[in-house]
Structure formats: structure tokens, C-alpha cells
Scaffold this motif. Structure first.
Motif, mmCIF file in Angstrom:
data_model
loop_
_atom_site.group_PDB
_atom_site.id
_atom_site.type_symbol
_atom_site.label_atom_id
_atom_site.label_comp_id
_atom_site.label_asym_id
_atom_site.label_seq_id
_atom_site.Cartn_x
_atom_site.Cartn_y
_atom_site.Cartn_z
ATOM 1 N N SER A 163 49.575 45.551 34.214
ATOM 2 C CA SER A 163 48.903 47.119 34.252
ATOM 3 C C SER A 163 47.474 47.031 34.156
ATOM 4 C CB SER A 163 49.508 47.784 32.981
ATOM 5 O OG SER A 163 49.379 47.304 31.676
ATOM 6 N N VAL A 164 46.857 48.152 34.536
ATOM 7 C CA VAL A 164 45.250 48.157 34.336
ATOM 8 C C VAL A 164 44.887 49.561 33.956
ATOM 9 C CG1 VAL A 164 43.220 47.771 35.777
ATOM 10 C CG2 VAL A 164 45.110 46.705 36.508
ATOM 11 N N THR A 212 40.409 41.241 37.610
ATOM 12 C CA THR A 212 40.427 40.019 38.666
ATOM 13 C C THR A 212 41.864 39.388 38.717
ATOM 14 O OG1 THR A 212 39.408 38.533 39.772
ATOM 15 C CG2 THR A 212 39.303 38.210 37.450
ATOM 16 N N ILE A 213 42.113 38.971 40.054
ATOM 17 C CA ILE A 213 43.222 38.069 40.127
ATOM 18 C C ILE A 213 42.905 36.973 40.808
ATOM 19 C CG2 ILE A 213 45.487 37.757 41.278
ATOM 20 C CD1 ILE A 213 46.070 40.914 40.713
ATOM 21 N N ILE A 214 42.704 35.594 40.352
ATOM 22 C CA ILE A 214 42.319 34.695 41.126
ATOM 23 C C ILE A 214 43.592 33.474 41.399
ATOM 24 C CG2 ILE A 214 39.961 34.721 40.199
ATOM 25 C CD1 ILE A 214 40.640 32.667 37.962
ATOM 26 N N GLY A 215 43.169 32.507 42.275
ATOM 27 C CA GLY A 215 44.223 31.590 42.526
ATOM 28 C C GLY A 215 43.912 30.957 43.862
ATOM 29 N N PRO A 216 44.746 29.830 44.135
ATOM 30 C CA PRO A 216 44.721 29.129 45.178
ATOM 31 C C PRO A 216 44.802 29.961 46.592
ATOM 32 C CG PRO A 216 46.395 28.295 44.400
ATOM 33 C CD PRO A 216 45.935 29.138 43.442
ATOM 34 N N ASN A 217 44.660 29.252 47.748
ATOM 35 C CA ASN A 217 45.065 29.825 48.970
ATOM 36 C C ASN A 217 46.499 29.972 49.137
ATOM 37 O OD1 ASN A 217 42.563 30.666 50.218
ATOM 38 N ND2 ASN A 217 42.324 28.576 50.823
ATOM 39 N N LEU A 256 40.513 43.453 41.579
ATOM 40 C CA LEU A 256 39.510 42.334 42.611
ATOM 41 C C LEU A 256 40.289 41.136 42.708
ATOM 42 C CD1 LEU A 256 36.776 41.898 43.779
ATOM 43 C CD2 LEU A 256 36.061 41.157 41.330
ATOM 44 N N VAL A 257 40.636 40.694 44.031
ATOM 45 C CA VAL A 257 41.404 39.539 44.450
ATOM 46 C C VAL A 257 40.132 38.691 44.831
ATOM 47 C CG1 VAL A 257 42.624 38.302 46.230
ATOM 48 C CG2 VAL A 257 43.775 40.074 44.692
ATOM 49 N N GLU A 258 39.918 37.525 44.219
ATOM 50 C CA GLU A 258 38.891 36.752 44.849
ATOM 51 C C GLU A 258 38.808 35.251 44.758
ATOM 52 O OE1 GLU A 258 35.970 36.067 46.076
ATOM 53 O OE2 GLU A 258 35.111 38.296 46.312
ATOM 54 N N GLN A 259 38.362 34.361 45.653
ATOM 55 C CA GLN A 259 38.474 33.206 45.526
ATOM 56 C C GLN A 259 37.073 32.630 44.826
ATOM 57 O OE1 GLN A 259 39.950 30.340 46.857
ATOM 58 N NE2 GLN A 259 41.670 31.406 47.741
ATOM 59 N N ASN A 260 36.265 33.411 44.942
ATOM 60 C CA ASN A 260 34.738 32.942 43.754
ATOM 61 C C ASN A 260 35.240 33.623 42.515
ATOM 62 O OD1 ASN A 260 32.529 33.203 42.799
ATOM 63 N ND2 ASN A 260 31.288 34.053 44.880
ATOM 64 N N ALA A 261 35.753 32.458 41.846
ATOM 65 C CA ALA A 261 36.157 32.814 40.284
ATOM 66 C C ALA A 261 34.866 33.146 39.536
ATOM 67 C CB ALA A 261 36.835 31.676 39.877
ATOM 68 N N ARG A 317 39.322 41.426 32.444
ATOM 69 C CA ARG A 317 40.548 40.516 32.129
ATOM 70 C C ARG A 317 40.695 40.060 33.491
ATOM 71 N NH1 ARG A 317 45.272 42.629 31.553
ATOM 72 N NH2 ARG A 317 44.663 44.860 32.219
ATOM 73 N N GLY A 318 41.377 39.020 33.478
ATOM 74 C CA GLY A 318 42.017 38.085 34.658
ATOM 75 C C GLY A 318 43.282 37.572 34.396
ATOM 76 N N TYR A 319 43.714 37.375 35.742
ATOM 77 C CA TYR A 319 45.221 36.691 35.983
ATOM 78 C C TYR A 319 45.111 35.471 36.943
ATOM 79 C CZ TYR A 319 47.377 40.836 33.700
ATOM 80 O OH TYR A 319 47.579 41.943 33.036
ATOM 81 N N LEU A 320 45.574 34.358 36.602
ATOM 82 C CA LEU A 320 45.514 33.244 37.556
ATOM 83 C C LEU A 320 47.001 33.284 38.382
ATOM 84 C CD1 LEU A 320 44.581 30.702 38.785
ATOM 85 C CD2 LEU A 320 45.470 29.697 36.737
ATOM 86 N N LEU A 321 46.847 33.462 39.696
ATOM 87 C CA LEU A 321 48.372 33.585 40.238
ATOM 88 C C LEU A 321 48.434 32.367 40.955
ATOM 89 C CD1 LEU A 321 50.540 35.857 41.295
ATOM 90 C CD2 LEU A 321 49.189 36.162 43.000
ATOM 91 N N ASN A 322 49.684 31.644 40.895
ATOM 92 C CA ASN A 322 50.021 30.608 41.668
ATOM 93 C C ASN A 322 51.681 30.374 41.706
ATOM 94 O OD1 ASN A 322 49.439 28.090 42.794
ATOM 95 N ND2 ASN A 322 49.176 26.930 40.837
ATOM 96 N N GLY A 323 51.917 30.213 42.999
ATOM 97 C CA GLY A 323 53.087 30.039 43.495
ATOM 98 C C GLY A 323 53.922 31.360 43.385
ATOM 99 N N GLY A 324 53.043 32.333 43.329
ATOM 100 C CA GLY A 324 53.740 33.699 43.466
ATOM 101 C C GLY A 324 53.986 34.246 42.040
ATOM 102 N N GLU A 325 53.351 33.692 40.962
ATOM 103 C CA GLU A 325 53.754 34.265 39.658
ATOM 104 C C GLU A 325 52.568 34.011 38.820
ATOM 105 O OE1 GLU A 325 57.172 32.610 37.904
ATOM 106 O OE2 GLU A 325 56.599 30.449 38.482
#
Length: 259
Positions: free
Chosen positions: A26-27, A34-39, A191-196, A205-213
Motif C-alpha cells: 500500500s502507498v 519505488t519498486i526495484i529489481g532485476p529484468n 516508481l519502477v526503476e532499474q536505476n536504483a 520507501r522501496g521494495y525489492l521485487l524478485n521472482g514475482g514477489e
């Protein structure tokens, strides 16, 4: 207090490939997350599901307390949530002014006020208002994409890789305007970003998304200092990328102008 955006147990699959796995977050109003994570982590898919560019098959989404799960994309925009897509997707054969007009289809009576506000945030767009969008630089097209989204007068703006293909200086300018939109309008931003570097500098605040979670979450300053984030996304150093001071300087200039 009702969250500006609430995402609950959202899952999504492309055929048999599960891309999102029971994602919840929630926001609050006026917050930048921001939501960051690999391709391939599912970041863009998550934004597209929230904006209803992709069909929501499991879970729920609400904007300002209103359930948008069953709405079409236009309904979500009217509810106050708008997506700035990856790659800008401006209408290249139309002028800057025409692009903005199309972005304001839900607020036709407020068109002049909203256009004036966009030009206030992005003076370069005013200078090029009669120019075809396809002839703009990448940075100018990103400004136009943000301005076009602003024309719907959203309460929540979703941005998918706004720094993609931009120079550090242009990235800093775009990020600074996003910060100013939050301060001036109380705009809630995801904000979804590759540029962490740039994303964690701007966000609360931020979240690291990896493998769909989500595998890690926290306040942005803590994530910048997290050993895993530093090693994988920040090059093993504590926020040493040259973009960071550029963003700092741009935000400082904005605040100085307001003083």
C-alpha cells in the motif's frame, strides 16, 4: 486513514509462467514508493495490472478506497490512477500540444489550467508545443509522457522506467519534477526503476521485487545501506553513482526557487 493505493494478493501469469505471486503493498497519500529489481522480476507487469493494461485475474486493487479491480483502463484513470509507460509511447506524429490534449480527455473543462501547469513544470515543452512529438529528444519525450499523464489530474501516478535511455542530467531533471509534483500537488507516486540510485534517492520507501514477489522492503535510506542492495544494484558502494549528487542538486535548486 485510507491508502491512496492498495494492492492485495495480486498474482499474474503469462500462460503457465507465473510472473507475480500474491503481491501486496500500500502507498499513503503523497508518498513516493519505488519498486526495484532485476529484468524479468515482474515490475512492469505489476504496474500494468494496477493500471488495468493487463487483466487482473487474482487479488484486488483499490485507489483512494475505491475498488478498481473490475474496471477497464479508462475507469482506473477516472478513479485517479494513471500510468506513464515504459518507452514513453508518445504520439509521434502529433504535436506536443495535441499529445497533452489527448491526455486530458477526462478533464476537458480544465484543459487550459492543466496545460498551463504542465508548461510550468516543463518549460521546454512550452517552447516546443507546436513541434511533432517524434522529433523531440528522449528526455523531452519523457517530460511529455509525464505531462500527458498529469493532464488527467491523477491522485496516483505510476511510472515505468522513466530514466530509461536518459542522461544522468536529464534523469535528475525528471526526478526533481516528480519530487516537486509531490510537494506541490500531494501526488502519490509509484516508481519502477532499474536505476536504483536515482529511485532510492527520491523515494520514501522501496521494495525489492524478485521472482514475482517482494523479497525486501523498507525505508529508502535503509535500502540504500542494505548490503544486498549495495552489492547487486549499487555496484558494491554506498550510493556512489554520479546520478545521486545530480538528483540532490536538482532537488536543492527546486527548493531554493521556492524559498
Amino acid at each position: 486513514m485510507t491508502a491512496a493505493l492498495n494492492v492485495s494478493n495480486v498474482s499474474f501469469s503469462y500462460g503457465r509462467a507465473r510472473v507475480l505471486r500474491d503481491v501486496s503493498f500500500s502507498v499513503d497519500e503523497g508518498e513516493i514508493v519505488t519498486i526495484i529489481g532485476p529484468n524479468g522480476a515482474g515490475k512492469s507487469t505489476l504496474l500494468n495490472v494496477i493500471a488495468r493494461s493487463h487483466r487482473l485475474r487474482k487479488g484486488s486493487v483499490s485507489v483512494g478506497g475505491a475498488d478498481t479491480s473490475g474496471m477497464r483502463q479508462a475507469g482506473v484513470v477516472r478513479a485517479g490512477c494513471v500510468l506513464v509507460p515504459e518507452g514513453r509511447q508518445v504520439f509521434s506524429t502529433l504535436s506536443v500540444a495535441d499529445n497533452l490534449q489527448l491526455g486530458g480527455y477526462t478533464h476537458r473543462r480544465e484543459h487550459k489550467r492543466l496545460v498551463d501547469e504542465v508548461y510550468g513544470y516543463f518549460p521546454r515543452l512550452f517552447e516546443r508545443k507546436d513541434q511533432l512529438a517524434g522529433t523531440l529528444s528522449g528526455g523531452e519525450q519523457q517530460m511529455l509522457a509525464v505531462g500527458r499523464a498529469y493532464m488527467s489530474e491523477p491522485t496516483v501516478m505510476l511510472l515505468d522506467e522513466p530514466s530509461l535511455g536518459l542522461s544522468p542530467q536529464m534523469t535528475a531533471q525528471v526526478m526533481a519534477v516528480l519530487g516537486k509534483l509531490r510537494r506541490d500537488r500531494g501526488l502519490t507516486i509509484v516508481l519502477v526503476e532499474q536505476n536504483a540510485h536515482a529511485a532510492l534517492e527520491l523515494a520514501d520507501r522501496g521494495y525489492l521485487l524478485n521472482g514475482g514477489e517482494f523479497v525486501l522492503e523498507g525505508v529508502a535510506s535503509a535500502l540504500r545501506d542494505d548490503p544486498m542492495i549495495r552489492h547487486i544494484y549499487l555496484g558494491g558502494a554506498a550510493f556512489s553513482d554520479p546520478i545521486a549528487p545530480s538528483v540532490d542538486a536538482a532537488l536543492a535548486r527546486e527548493l531554493a526557487d521556492e524559498a
